[in-house]
Design a protein around this motif. Structure first.
Motif, PDB file in Angstrom:
ATOM      1  N   VAL A 248      29.356  62.431  62.771  1.00  0.00           N
ATOM      2  CA  VAL A 248      29.122  61.289  63.654  1.00  0.00           C
ATOM      3  C   VAL A 248      27.659  61.282  64.073  1.00  0.00           C
ATOM      4  CG1 VAL A 248      29.852  60.054  65.721  1.00  0.00           C
ATOM      5  CG2 VAL A 248      31.490  61.506  64.521  1.00  0.00           C
ATOM      6  N   TRP A 249      27.005  60.120  63.915  1.00  0.00           N
ATOM      7  CA  TRP A 249      25.583  59.967  64.213  1.00  0.00           C
ATOM      8  C   TRP A 249      25.380  59.209  65.509  1.00  0.00           C
ATOM      9  CZ3 TRP A 249      20.890  61.518  62.589  1.00  0.00           C
ATOM     10  CH2 TRP A 249      19.777  60.770  62.988  1.00  0.00           C
ATOM     11  N   SER A 250      24.447  59.700  66.351  1.00  0.00           N
ATOM     12  CA  SER A 250      24.016  58.984  67.553  1.00  0.00           C
ATOM     13  C   SER A 250      22.498  59.003  67.604  1.00  0.00           C
ATOM     14  CB  SER A 250      24.584  59.624  68.823  1.00  0.00           C
ATOM     15  OG  SER A 250      23.968  59.075  69.974  1.00  0.00           O
ATOM     16  N   GLN A 251      21.918  57.833  67.723  1.00  0.00           N
ATOM     17  CA  GLN A 251      20.460  57.729  67.700  1.00  0.00           C
ATOM     18  C   GLN A 251      19.840  57.662  69.086  1.00  0.00           C
ATOM     19  OE1 GLN A 251      18.818  55.813  64.379  1.00  0.00           O
ATOM     20  NE2 GLN A 251      17.341  54.623  65.529  1.00  0.00           N
ATOM     21  N   THR A 252      20.547  57.116  70.060  1.00  0.00           N
ATOM     22  CA  THR A 252      19.985  56.967  71.398  1.00  0.00           C
ATOM     23  C   THR A 252      20.931  57.550  72.440  1.00  0.00           C
ATOM     24  OG1 THR A 252      20.998  54.800  71.840  1.00  0.00           O
ATOM     25  CG2 THR A 252      18.900  54.803  70.650  1.00  0.00           C
ATOM     26  N   ALA A 253      20.370  57.863  73.589  1.00  0.00           N
ATOM     27  CA  ALA A 253      21.181  58.445  74.669  1.00  0.00           C
ATOM     28  C   ALA A 253      22.290  57.491  75.105  1.00  0.00           C
ATOM     29  CB  ALA A 253      20.281  58.788  75.861  1.00  0.00           C
ATOM     30  N   ARG A 254      22.085  56.194  74.924  1.00  0.00           N
ATOM     31  CA  ARG A 254      23.101  55.214  75.312  1.00  0.00           C
ATOM     32  C   ARG A 254      24.378  55.401  74.517  1.00  0.00           C
ATOM     33  NH1 ARG A 254      24.633  50.271  73.585  1.00  0.00           N
ATOM     34  NH2 ARG A 254      23.076  50.285  71.928  1.00  0.00           N
ATOM     35  N   THR A 255      24.274  55.928  73.296  1.00  0.00           N
ATOM     36  CA  THR A 255      25.460  56.115  72.456  1.00  0.00           C
ATOM     37  C   THR A 255      25.813  57.590  72.283  1.00  0.00           C
ATOM     38  OG1 THR A 255      24.174  56.215  70.388  1.00  0.00           O
ATOM     39  CG2 THR A 255      24.855  54.034  71.170  1.00  0.00           C
ATOM     40  N   GLY A 256      25.138  58.471  73.017  1.00  0.00           N
ATOM     41  CA  GLY A 256      25.279  59.895  72.767  1.00  0.00           C
ATOM     42  C   GLY A 256      26.125  60.675  73.751  1.00  0.00           C
ATOM     43  N   ASP A 257      26.913  60.002  74.578  1.00  0.00           N
ATOM     44  CA  ASP A 257      27.838  60.720  75.459  1.00  0.00           C
ATOM     45  C   ASP A 257      28.934  61.332  74.589  1.00  0.00           C
ATOM     46  OD1 ASP A 257      29.672  61.672  77.249  1.00  0.00           O
ATOM     47  OD2 ASP A 257      29.865  59.806  78.388  1.00  0.00           O
ATOM     48  N   PRO A 258      29.038  62.663  74.537  1.00  0.00           N
ATOM     49  CA  PRO A 258      29.995  63.287  73.610  1.00  0.00           C
ATOM     50  C   PRO A 258      31.397  63.434  74.160  1.00  0.00           C
ATOM     51  CG  PRO A 258      28.702  64.983  74.674  1.00  0.00           C
ATOM     52  CD  PRO A 258      28.209  63.659  75.231  1.00  0.00           C
ATOM     53  N   GLY A 259      31.647  62.931  75.373  1.00  0.00           N
ATOM     54  CA  GLY A 259      32.947  63.165  75.997  1.00  0.00           C
ATOM     55  C   GLY A 259      34.124  62.713  75.155  1.00  0.00           C
TER      56      GLY A 259
END
Length: 309
Positions: A248-259
């Motif tokens: 799973v890829w996340s580029q920005t903190a807005r999409t990077g909440d791993p909960g």
């Protein structure tokens, strides 16, 4: 001439501007020495325009797949000597070569050629350059040796002028098309599939396509679910396919909440969960999740899911 303190930004303001967590900026400062150059009264950390320009270069390299340590080294070596020009200072419609001395541009003739083709919006030339590199060097080497330097150079131009958005978008489209041409393995080594997805609301999928091409060259079949994959959709894909590995890829903190990752359904045998991208808040990753700092590391992590236990 008095210093313009209005141009200085706090950690939080820079984090919002770049779309990363403030803790990520502090880590980059502590670990790699890329941080604010000034402190305001009371020891508050303040970023100058030149500091922000360096961070934008580093972030661009990471988004293109470079490991953070390498991105930091190149950024410090090639940091701009002056703050970026204010937004609105365009290129005037002129073709700007990406290979002149002093601009910290890619050293190889091949990368300079791709950069010139990109600035000219020359799709055939870009396609030929990318296909040649992929066929000769493979996906990982072509990504780091050609795509990353050129995307970084375009990002530097954008940071300095606010322009080149169309150049980046077109080059990304060409890269994605060429990566899709890498044939899947005729006899995959993995009996269980590999799922590649972007985090919910994450629109930047180019690194996922690069990983799919690299895995294909390694003999691993992968299914690309693409950008903005909702949690429910990824969970449904896991239940239907019983994958051996999920990336799973996340580029920005807005999409990077791993909960939400901890809520993904289990499988028997268990799959290996690998995440990549600078957006993730790594301290919140679920137990057992692996973080891949670059393309080669992501390939290695996925390969390990199908190797000897």
């Amino acid at each position: 001439m008095p210093h313009d303190r209005d141009a200085e930004l706090s950690v939080g303001a820079v984090a919002r501007r770049l779309g990363v967590a403030a803790s990520t900026l502090r880590t980059w400062d502590r670990r790699y020495g890329i941080g604010p150059s000034r402190h305001s009264p009371g020891s508050h950390r303040r970023y100058s325009p030149q500091d922000v320009a360096r961070l934008e270069i580093m972030q661009r390299m990471i988004l293109a797949g470079a490991p953070p340590g390498e991105a930091a080294r190149v950024t410090l070596d090639e940091a701009p000597a002056a703050p970026p020009a204010p937004r609105g200072h365009g290129l005037g419609g002129h073709r700007v070569p990406l290979g002149e001395a002093g601009e910290g541009l890619p050293p190889s003739a091949e990368a300079r050629g791709l950069a010139r083709a990109a600035m000219a919006l020359d799709v055939p030339a870009m396609t030929t350059a990318v296909r040649t590199a992929l066929g000769r060097d493979g996906a990982v080497r072509a990504w780091h040796g050609l795509a990353v330097p050129v995307l970084t150079g375009i990002g530097r131009k954008h940071a300095a002028t606010g322009d080149c958005v169309e150049v980046e978008h077109l080059l990304s489209t060409v890269l994605m098309g060429c990566l899709a041409e890498v044939p899947p393995p005729a006899r995959p080594v993995n009996a269980r599939p590999v799922l590649l997805a972007c985090a919910p609301d994450e629109q930047h999928s180019l690194p996922v396509h690069a990983l799919a091409a690299a895995l294909a060259e390694a003999g691993l079949a992968a299914s690309v679910l693409g950008a903005r994959v909702p949690e429910r959709a990824l969970a449904a894909a896991i239940r239907r396919t019983g994958p051996g590995a999920v990336f799973v890829w996340s580029q920005t903190a807005r999409t990077g909440d791993p909960g939400w990752l901890a809520g993904l359904p289990g499988a028997r045998p268990a799959f290996r969960l690998v995440v990549g991208g600078p957006g993730w808040e790594r301290g919140g990753l679920p137990d057992g999740a692996r973080f891949a700092a670059g393309l080669a590391e992501a390939v290695a992590e996925v390969e390990a899911a199908f190797g000897p236990s």
